[in-house]
Each structure stands twice: as C-alpha cells, then as structure tokens.
Design an enzyme around this catalytic site. Structure first.
Site, PDB file in Angstrom:
ATOM      1  N   SER A  14     -60.685  17.319  47.899  1.00  0.00           N
ATOM      2  CA  SER A  14     -61.358  18.377  47.169  1.00  0.00           C
ATOM      3  C   SER A  14     -62.813  18.515  47.596  1.00  0.00           C
ATOM      4  O   SER A  14     -63.536  17.523  47.713  1.00  0.00           O
ATOM      5  CB  SER A  14     -61.298  18.107  45.669  1.00  0.00           C
ATOM      6  N   SER A  61     -51.399  30.892  46.449  1.00  0.00           N
ATOM      7  CA  SER A  61     -51.902  30.143  45.289  1.00  0.00           C
ATOM      8  C   SER A  61     -52.664  31.059  44.348  1.00  0.00           C
ATOM      9  O   SER A  61     -53.388  31.951  44.793  1.00  0.00           O
ATOM     10  CB  SER A  61     -52.842  29.025  45.781  1.00  0.00           C
ATOM     11  N   HIS A  69     -54.491  29.316  42.090  1.00  0.00           N
ATOM     12  CA  HIS A  69     -55.386  28.261  41.607  1.00  0.00           C
ATOM     13  C   HIS A  69     -54.838  27.606  40.332  1.00  0.00           C
ATOM     14  O   HIS A  69     -55.581  27.255  39.415  1.00  0.00           O
ATOM     15  CB  HIS A  69     -56.790  28.808  41.348  1.00  0.00           C
ATOM     16  N   ARG A  89     -51.310  19.197  39.283  1.00  0.00           N
ATOM     17  CA  ARG A  89     -51.403  18.535  37.979  1.00  0.00           C
ATOM     18  C   ARG A  89     -50.539  17.276  37.860  1.00  0.00           C
ATOM     19  O   ARG A  89     -50.994  16.291  37.261  1.00  0.00           O
ATOM     20  CB  ARG A  89     -51.056  19.523  36.858  1.00  0.00           C
TER      21      ARG A  89
END
Length: 434
Positions: A135, A328, A330, A385
C-alpha cells in the site's frame, strides 16, 4: 500451492485435512472458514476506529451491496463424470509464475489493526507464494516489508500501489524505490484523487493519516523529507496557540507514528509538519491520461491501472500501452451507488480483448467468488478485507489462513464443478441468473 502432484494433496484437501486433524484434538480454527463469521469476529477484535476504516464504505454502502449482487447474478453450473483428480491453479502475471491467481490487495492504514501490519501481511503473502501489493498508504516502509518477505522466501513476489502525488519528484522517488525493492509491477490507483464520503470515519472524526497512521512510505522517503524541511524553514516563526488536551494526545500519537521524530515540545513541529505535508500532497485531482502516457518513460516496471470500471477507459489504457488493469471500485469506499466491480468486469474483458492482463477486486471474499471472476475473464483476483480480518484475529497466521481458506475453496470448487485448470475457465462454466 503449485500444480497438484500424485504425491501431495491439492490445496483444498490439504487444508481440510489440517483443520479436521486439529479437530480430533478439540482445536478449532482461530480464523473462521466462512466470511460472515470471519467478519463478525474481526469486528469484535478491532477498535472502533479500525473497524470503521477497514470495513466501511462510501455513503449508505450501496456500492458494497452492488459488489455482492454482481457476483450473485452468476451461478456455477457443475459438470459431472469428468476426471478432476489432477488440477492446476497456476497462472502467470508479467513473467512471474504464481501458484494461484490471487494477490493480497493494498489496504491503507493497516496500523489501525496492529503495528507493522504491512510487514505481517507481507510475511503471510510470502508464505503462500503470492504477491502482496504494498500500500502507498502503508504503515511500514516498502523496504521493510520487502526485507521481511525475503526472509520468508527469497524472491517472494510483490508489487507497489502508487497514489500520484502533486509533487512529481516524489512520484519519481516512489518509482525508484519500488524498482529497488524488487516490485514486479506498479499499480497506479486512479479512483482516489480525493477521499470519498465515508460516514463511518466521519462520524468518529477519524482520519488515520491525520495521526500519521499510514504515511510510512512518505516519512521514509528522501524527497518527502526535503519537502517537510523546506516547509519548516518557510514556516511562520510566530508562537503557536496553546493546544487542547485532545490535540496534545493526538500530537503524542503523531510522534509515535513518525519514525525518528522526537516530541520536543507540545507544538511537535516536525511530526505535525510531516502529517500536514502528506495531507496536502498525497494525491492529485488533476491526474489525467497525459500523465499515464508519460509514465512509461519514468519506470521500467509493468504498469497496471487500478480503479477502471468503464470499457472506454479500458480501451484508452490499452491504447497507451499499459500492461494491466485492475477492475475495482475501491471496495465500495469511494462512490456510493457505483457499478459493482464484477458487473464492470464483463464489459472491460470484452473491451480489452486479451491485449492486457485483467485483475479484479472489491467484494471478492470466497473461493467460489474467485472461480466466477476467473470464468468471466479475469486473470487473477485481489483479496482485501478478508486478509485484514484474519490479521486482526491472529496476526501473520491469521492473514495467511484467511487467504489459504479462499485458495482451498477455489481448488475444491474447480474440481467439483468438473474443471481442472483455472486458466481454461470460460463463461460456459456459469449461467446468468439475475
């Protein structure tokens, strides 16, 4: 997690055997094997701020619902009486042979869950042999994460996610550091040129980056240090107003999260300047196709654009020569009411027509979900997640096991549906039911 051999059980059977063997001794998995229970336990384990940031979505959460509905619109149609005793999950991305078509997605501010979260996630990914997309908003510098992955497995695959800063020299610094630490690709995030409306965070007044949580890529960067130093040199020498008790607490947290900084007084100028500088320059709303067109001259790494949902954008990306696309939204965190990623995937696959690699994320939580997106034309799926929830429950082992469970279910789903190779899946394996 390579091609199955007669001497070793495939990932699905191996994972089942491991869990059931532990069950003989009355030991149950520390990481639940279904996403619903994994999510419930993770919520209990996380702080309120961490849960809001990791699990939350934009607005009323309708895009997160759309992600689930998009997957549910497709049903797997099993075929029987086929020899599925030998199966392959392997895939290739940009010259790297991977044991499974999965990657660990980048998740910012992982330090909300545990300190050095990115290092732990990197180790988990290395144990499975699959890439971790570091990230840009990580809680540990990319060099530290790469070193940890190398300790687990030399050459462990990793990518770097980049947010395009308003400072072009900082962009070049990030690109150079990514090349130096062995990134296999650069994933440029396009859909976060500004933060979406996130009520879960807003209702708590919680922006992790304002407390220096998730800015470790910056505080380690030499160009960023130059910017901060110049800002301090140019700052008004006037005495700052006396901070509130809440501000004092926040300043101590900032100092703790900015490596090498020392809280010499309550104004905490250096750490606070680092935070304010990050907030001012972390992303550029003016980012456009001309910037992407010039990126090839700035890095030798494969270029992947993350956040594409419209087929026309996919075509333009391919025309500019990008190497891959991540379909995506997000994780539903940027726009409320957006199209589900898997609904978008179908049109993007058609538009790209095999001219670049296509990955997908957002709402992909199970092995069956991964099977569906591969059948719809994706080359790989990115998991977000679930690995963060596993991290909250059991650290490195938890992040690893959450994804290992997805891999196991993918393998079993592949065989039980009458298929033997993820690379050979087509839409014929599915039926649209909604």
């Amino acid at each position: 997690m390579t091609d199955q051999t007669p001497d070793a059980p495939a990932p699905g059977r191996a994972r089942q055997n491991e869990i059931y063997t532990e069950g003989i001794h009355d030991r149950v998995p520390s990481v639940p094997t279904d996403f619903g229970e994994l999510e419930r336990r993770a919520k209990a384990a996380m702080s309120q701020r961490a849960w809001a940031y990791i699990s939350g979505g934009a607005g009323e959460g309708s895009t997160m619902t759309a992600n689930r509905r998009a997957l549910d619109r497709w049903a797997i149609v099993p075929r029987v009486l086929r020899d599925v005793s030998q199966r392959s999950l392997t895939t290739e991305l940009f010259g790297q042979q991977l044991p499974v078509p999965l990657l660990f997605s980048p998740v910012g501010a992982g330090g909300l869950v545990t300190r050095n979260a990115d290092v732990h996630i990197g180790r988990a990914a290395a144990q499975l042999g699959i890439p971790y997309i570091f990230s840009n908003q990580g809680s540990a510098p990319m060099e530290d994460v790469a070193e940890a992955m190398e300790d687990v497995k030399p050459g462990a695959p990793r990518w770097f996610q980049m947010y395009w800063s308003t400072d072009d020299e900082l962009v070049d610094s990030f690109l150079g550091r990514a090349e130096a630490m062995g990134a296999g690709a650069i994933a440029v995030t396009l859909d976060t040129t500004m933060l979406g409306w996130r009520p879960q965070d807003l209702n708590l007044g919680s922006l992790p980056f304002a407390r220096a949580e998730g800015i470790a890529q910056y505080t380690r960067d030499p160009r960023f240090a130059q910017i901060v130093a110049q800002r301090l040199a140019d700052a008004d020498a006037a005495e700052s107003p006396k901070p509130s008790l809440g501000a004092i607490k926040t300043l101590f947290e900032i100092a703790r999260n900015v490596p090498g900084s020392m809280l010499k007084n309550l104004t905490a100028k250096e750490p606070r300047a680092s935070v304010q500088t990050f907030l001012d320059i972390y992303s550029r709303p003016s980012l456009n196709w001309n910037d992407i067109a010039g990126l090839r001259d700035r890095t030798k790494l494969p270029i992947v654009l993350k956040g594409i949902l419209h087929p026309d954008d996919a075509r333009q990306a391919i025309d500019l020569g990008v190497d891959g696309i991540i379909v995506s939204n997000h994780g539903g965190r940027q726009i409320d009411g957006s199209i589900g990623s898997v609904d978008a995937l179908v049109d993007v696959v058609s538009a790209v027509d095999g001219r670049a690699k296509i990955l997908v994320d957002s709402g992909i939580y199970t092995g069956a979900d991964v099977f569906k997106v591969l059948a719809l034309g994706a080359d790989a799926a990115c998991i977000g997640r679930p690995h963060m929830y596993g991290l909250a429950l059991a650290g490195v082992d938890g992040a690893r096991d959450a994804v290992a469970n997805i891999i196991a279910e993918l393998d079993l789903t592949l065989g039980l549906s009458g298929n033997t190779d993820v690379a050979a899946l087509t839409p014929d394996a599915l039926k649209k039911v909604g």
